[in-house]
Design an enzyme around this catalytic site. Structure first.
Site, PDB file in Angstrom:
ATOM      1  N   ASP A   1       0.839  -1.204   0.000  1.00  0.00           N
ATOM      2  CA  ASP A   1       0.000   0.000   0.000  1.00  0.00           C
ATOM      3  C   ASP A   1       0.876   1.257   0.000  1.00  0.00           C
ATOM      4  O   ASP A   1       2.095   1.178   0.179  1.00  0.00           O
ATOM      5  CB  ASP A   1      -0.931  -0.029   1.225  1.00  0.00           C
ATOM      6  CG  ASP A   1      -2.261   0.661   0.942  1.00  0.00           C
ATOM      7  OD1 ASP A   1      -2.318   1.509   0.038  1.00  0.00           O
ATOM      8  OD2 ASP A   1      -3.245   0.354   1.649  1.00  0.00           O
TER       9      ASP A   1
ATOM     10  N   TYR B   1      -1.581   6.656  -5.699  1.00  0.00           N
ATOM     11  CA  TYR B   1      -1.086   7.739  -4.848  1.00  0.00           C
ATOM     12  C   TYR B   1      -0.350   8.811  -5.650  1.00  0.00           C
ATOM     13  O   TYR B   1      -0.268   9.960  -5.233  1.00  0.00           O
ATOM     14  CB  TYR B   1      -0.180   7.160  -3.747  1.00  0.00           C
ATOM     15  CG  TYR B   1      -0.982   6.402  -2.711  1.00  0.00           C
ATOM     16  CD1 TYR B   1      -1.571   7.063  -1.632  1.00  0.00           C
ATOM     17  CD2 TYR B   1      -1.202   5.032  -2.834  1.00  0.00           C
ATOM     18  CE1 TYR B   1      -2.333   6.371  -0.700  1.00  0.00           C
ATOM     19  CE2 TYR B   1      -1.963   4.331  -1.909  1.00  0.00           C
ATOM     20  CZ  TYR B   1      -2.525   5.002  -0.849  1.00  0.00           C
ATOM     21  OH  TYR B   1      -3.300   4.325   0.066  1.00  0.00           O
TER      22      TYR B   1
ATOM     23  N   ASP C   1     -10.552   3.055  -3.367  1.00  0.00           N
ATOM     24  CA  ASP C   1     -11.032   1.772  -2.826  1.00  0.00           C
ATOM     25  C   ASP C   1     -12.483   1.516  -3.236  1.00  0.00           C
ATOM     26  O   ASP C   1     -13.325   2.412  -3.183  1.00  0.00           O
ATOM     27  CB  ASP C   1     -11.016   1.794  -1.288  1.00  0.00           C
ATOM     28  CG  ASP C   1      -9.621   1.590  -0.725  1.00  0.00           C
ATOM     29  OD1 ASP C   1      -8.643   1.615  -1.492  1.00  0.00           O
ATOM     30  OD2 ASP C   1      -9.523   1.441   0.508  1.00  0.00           O
TER      31      ASP C   1
END
Ligand SMILES: *[C@@H]1O[C@H](CO)[C@@H](O)[C@H](O)[C@H]1NC(C)=O
Ligand SMILES: *[C@@H]1O[C@H](CO)[C@@H](O)[C@H](O)[C@H]1NC(C)=O
Ligand SMILES: *[C@@H]1O[C@H](CO)[C@@H](O)[C@H](O)[C@H]1NC(C)=O
Length: 442
Positions: A175, A212, A236
């Site tokens: 992540d 990101y 998400d």
């Protein structure tokens, strides 16, 4: 490029041949698909189960013994993946997401699982999962802390890769929360990719790098694909039709920059399947399954295999849909038209076949008919000169032979999808039981 007037190259047929050869070499270099991460893995989109959407970060096993993130939860899912036929249709990776860790690293700086929730340790869990013929996935983060605040891998990339390999882990979801700067983000994803390689263990590498990066900088997918086996681009997923719509709209809007990069070894990841949960109607579940097949997406379910309806299970285990998702050509599909309430998507498959999805985006009324010409499928090649068409979802049906100017009419429920597969038929195989020009395949 080809030498021009001023050059002293010999003229005539020889230099023309040379120029053509050079042009061909340049063309081939430009057209070569992006090189994928060279670990031999994810040649088709990975399939499995991932805890996040359904089980989130429940760490209180006293209060929620059946739903907390614990070795028991994963062992139960492993048992069911075998006994209920999930493994046998391809769902192989059983994946842990955030919240498995203890709040601190151990005395030697290594990540450790929460001792109450994973008393046997991850190595033992991996052994158990392997004994079932499955593979184990784990989760870590590129920054100083995971999204839920557990220890991040920043400064520990090699040690963490060695720890995971030592435990026998087969997949890492890495992540990007708390990534620091864009430079640290890119460096972190690359360093972990090298670190995994250095362990010598085959570990599928799942990245969130473009997700990101995108708000600040245009992702370079050629580069990302050299380091990652699949990568998240968008927010998400959650258990609602709005979320599925957002993913599809985002993907269609950005298809020119993301579709071509996908292929064996590297895939765009629109996030988990939420089929068998609470928020989607039957038709919406059909839409998610059909479009995740069209998009060549990893098929990672996030549901409770202990409680799943027979209908959702049959949809997730539908072999014809899985075959489209896993097609060895490995080309991602795309939207070809959007016509008031309908969207038409297609995906090129091996041997000249195509998967075709017709989505009804209207959210009121009843079933609606959508008519289209086979001439628009596969740039005119899908049914040229003939094809057979099979309906795969919402229910299987043979729709017979069609030619390149046939009209098809499909009836689609609101927010539902009809998924078709065309198989091209060469002229010499034709007999005269073809169907003529205007066909109704209701
Ligand atoms: C590591 O990378 C090399 C070269 O890219 C590749 O040949 C090898 O298979 C990789 N090893 C693993 C374990 O991924
Ligand atoms: C992690 O924290 C250290 C110390 O505060 C800092 O120097 C480093 O840049 C941080 N790393 C990231 C990725 O934010
Ligand atoms: C993207 O990355 C590739 C591979 O690292 C590189 O060759 C290319 O120049 C990069 N493209 C851009 C626009 O930075």
């Amino acid at each position: 490029m080809a030498p021009r007037g001023r050059s002293r190259e010999p003229s005539g047929p020889r230099s023309l041949a040379l120029a053509l050869a050079l042009a061909l070499a340049v063309w081939l270099a430009l057209c070569r698909p992006a090189r994928a991460l060279d670990n031999g893995l994810a040649r088709t989109p990975p399939m499995g189960w991932l805890h996040w959407e359904r089980f989130l970060c429940q760490t209180d096993c006293g209060e929620e013994p059946r739903r907390c993130i614990s070795e028991q939860l994963f062992m139960q899912m492993a048992d069911l993946m075998v006994s209920e036929g999930w493994r046998d249709v391809g769902y192989q990776y059983l994946c842990i997401d955030d919240c498995w860790m203890a709040p601190t690293r151990d005395g030697q700086g290594r990540l450790q699982p929460d001792p109450k929730r994973f008393p046997s340790g991850i190595g033992k869990l991996a052994d158990y999962v392997h004994s079932k013929g499955l593979k184990l996935g784990i989760y870590a983060d590129v920054g100083n802390k995971t999204c839920a605040g557990f220890p991040g891998s920043y400064g520990y990339y090699e040690l963490d890769a060695e720890t995971f390999a030592g435990w026998g882990v087969d997949l890492l979801k890495f992540d990007g929360c708390n990534f620091g700067t864009l430079e640290l983000l890119a460096e972190g994803y690359k360093t972990m990719s090298w670190a995994l390689n250095k362990t010598g263990r085959s570990i599928v590498y799942s990245c969130e790098w473009p997700l990101y990066q995108r708000p600040l900088q245009k992702p370079n997918y050629t580069e990302i694909k050299q380091y990652c086996n699949y990568w998240r681009n968008y927010a998400d997923i959650y258990d609602a039709w709005n979320s599925i719509k957002n993913v599809l709209d985002w993907t269609a809007y950005n298809q020119d920059s993301i579709v071509d990069v996908a292929g064996p070894g590297g895939w765009n990841d629109p996030d988990m399947l939420v089929i068998g949960d609470f928020g989607l109607s039957w038709d919406q579940q059909v839409t998610q399954m059909a479009l995740w097949a069209i998009m060549a997406s990893p098929l990672l379910m996030s549901n409770d295999l202990r409680r799943i309806s027979p209908q959702a299970k049959a949809l997730l285990q539908n072999k014809d849909v899985i075959a489209i998702n896993q097609d060895p050509l490995g080309k991602q599909g795309y939207r070809i038209t959007k016509d008031s309430n309908f969207e038409l998507w297609e995906r090129p498959l091996s041997d000249g076949a195509f998967a075709i999805a017709v989505i009804n985006r209207q959210e009121m009324g009843g079933p609606q008919a959508f008519a289209f010409s086979t001439a628009i499928l596969g740039n005119g090649l899908a049914c040229n000169p003939m094809c057979s068409i099979q309906r795969i979802l919402p229910a299987s049906k043979d729709l017979g032979l069609h030619n390149w100017v046939s009209f098809l009419k499909v009836v689609v429920n609101p927010t539902g999808t009809v998924l078709l597969k065309t198989v091209v038929i060469k002229e010499r195989l034709l007999t005269d039981h073809s169907n003529g020009h205007s066909l109704d395949v209701l």
